[in-house]
Design a protein around this motif. Structure first.
Motif, PDB file in Angstrom:
ATOM      1  N   ASN A 132       0.830  -1.205   0.000  1.00  0.00           N
ATOM      2  CA  ASN A 132       0.000   0.000   0.000  1.00  0.00           C
ATOM      3  C   ASN A 132       0.870   1.264   0.000  1.00  0.00           C
ATOM      4  OD1 ASN A 132      -2.384   1.438   0.042  1.00  0.00           O
ATOM      5  ND2 ASN A 132      -2.570   1.366   2.260  1.00  0.00           N
ATOM      6  N   ALA A 133       2.112   1.159  -0.425  1.00  0.00           N
ATOM      7  CA  ALA A 133       3.050   2.282  -0.368  1.00  0.00           C
ATOM      8  C   ALA A 133       2.682   3.336  -1.417  1.00  0.00           C
ATOM      9  CB  ALA A 133       4.474   1.786  -0.590  1.00  0.00           C
ATOM     10  N   ARG A 134       2.659   4.608  -0.964  1.00  0.00           N
ATOM     11  CA  ARG A 134       2.337   5.710  -1.877  1.00  0.00           C
ATOM     12  C   ARG A 134       2.682   7.037  -1.220  1.00  0.00           C
ATOM     13  NH1 ARG A 134      -2.292   4.358   0.711  1.00  0.00           N
ATOM     14  NH2 ARG A 134      -3.582   6.055   1.486  1.00  0.00           N
ATOM     15  N   ILE A 135       2.660   8.093  -2.040  1.00  0.00           N
ATOM     16  CA  ILE A 135       2.872   9.453  -1.561  1.00  0.00           C
ATOM     17  C   ILE A 135       1.644  10.268  -1.936  1.00  0.00           C
ATOM     18  CG2 ILE A 135       4.305  11.517  -1.713  1.00  0.00           C
ATOM     19  CD1 ILE A 135       6.607   9.716  -2.610  1.00  0.00           C
ATOM     20  N   THR A 141       1.961  13.176   2.594  1.00  0.00           N
ATOM     21  CA  THR A 141       1.722  12.062   3.495  1.00  0.00           C
ATOM     22  C   THR A 141       2.261  10.825   2.805  1.00  0.00           C
ATOM     23  OG1 THR A 141      -0.294  13.127   4.279  1.00  0.00           O
ATOM     24  CG2 THR A 141      -0.008  10.802   4.814  1.00  0.00           C
ATOM     25  N   ILE A 142       3.237  10.198   3.434  1.00  0.00           N
ATOM     26  CA  ILE A 142       3.834   8.994   2.875  1.00  0.00           C
ATOM     27  C   ILE A 142       3.267   7.815   3.650  1.00  0.00           C
ATOM     28  CG2 ILE A 142       5.983   7.769   2.451  1.00  0.00           C
ATOM     29  CD1 ILE A 142       7.292  10.510   2.154  1.00  0.00           C
ATOM     30  N   GLY A 168       7.790  14.954   9.752  1.00  0.00           N
ATOM     31  CA  GLY A 168       7.144  14.775  11.049  1.00  0.00           C
ATOM     32  C   GLY A 168       7.475  13.404  11.609  1.00  0.00           C
ATOM     33  N   GLU A 169       6.810  13.052  12.679  1.00  0.00           N
ATOM     34  CA  GLU A 169       7.066  11.756  13.302  1.00  0.00           C
ATOM     35  C   GLU A 169       6.353  10.651  12.528  1.00  0.00           C
ATOM     36  OE1 GLU A 169       6.597  11.319  17.455  1.00  0.00           O
ATOM     37  OE2 GLU A 169       7.380  13.313  17.891  1.00  0.00           O
ATOM     38  N   GLN A 204       3.818   8.962   7.560  1.00  0.00           N
ATOM     39  CA  GLN A 204       4.675  10.068   7.965  1.00  0.00           C
ATOM     40  C   GLN A 204       4.239  11.299   7.199  1.00  0.00           C
ATOM     41  OE1 GLN A 204       8.891   9.720   7.134  1.00  0.00           O
ATOM     42  NE2 GLN A 204       9.375  11.231   8.695  1.00  0.00           N
ATOM     43  N   ARG A 205       4.053  12.385   7.943  1.00  0.00           N
ATOM     44  CA  ARG A 205       3.707  13.669   7.316  1.00  0.00           C
ATOM     45  C   ARG A 205       4.985  14.467   7.111  1.00  0.00           C
ATOM     46  NH1 ARG A 205      -1.376  16.293   8.039  1.00  0.00           N
ATOM     47  NH2 ARG A 205      -0.163  18.129   8.564  1.00  0.00           N
TER      48      ARG A 205
END
Length: 160
Positions: free
Chosen positions: A36-39, A47-48, A80-81, A91-92
């Motif tokens: 489900n990996a995407r940007i 949002t990654i 971000g965290e 991750q944002r």
């Protein structure tokens, strides 16, 4: 009177191209295929998303490589965290644009402390530097390039 502007801007077109290229590569890479990996990009925030943290870091590395190849400084990214859930990790990353008041104050203080015959003036999210000679302005540019203000700087609107 000669002048130039110091700005911190990101080319939105190149940014969207880098996002598209990274998403395409993530979809075709063998180790990330079927995940489900995407940007996602919305309102100056990336949002990654990935299934696991190591996949998320791979996607971030791919994205940074695409940005660098397209000439966008990765210093504009403020990560971000990492947030973990049961089925996905997020991750944002914020896109920083404009020179903040603190950074503009630091730049002005640095220019005044250098004893160059130039004046610095804050104008919204940019800094205008004026002087009597082109050489003094070029010295001011070199001075600002050598310092690290935590954001990428561009010098625009050079007028003689």
């Amino acid at each position: 009177m000669p002048s130039f502007d110091v700005v911190s801007a990101v080319d939105k077109h190149e940014l969207s191209n880098a996002i598209d290229q990274a998403n395409r590569e993530v979809g075709t890479r063998f180790d990330l295929k079927g995940t489900n990996a995407r940007i996602d990009y919305e309102n100056e925030v990336l949002t990654i998303v990935a299934d696991a943290e190591f996949q998320l870091k791979q996607v971030v590395d791919i994205f940074k490589l695409k940005l660098t190849k397209r000439g966008v400084d990765i210093g504009c990214l403020k990560p971000g965290e990492i947030q973990k859930a049961l089925s996905e990790t997020r991750q944002r990353i914020e896109i920083q644009e404009g020179i903040g008041k603190d950074a503009a104050r630091q730049m002005t203080k640095l220019i005044k402390g250098s004893k160059l015959k130039v004046q610095a003036q804050v104008q919204q999210e940019q800094l205008r530097v004026t002087g009597k000679s082109r050489d003094a302005l070029q010295d001011a540019m070199a001075l600002l390039k050598n310092e690290d203000f935590g954001l990428p700087l561009q010098f625009t609107n050079f007028r003689d």
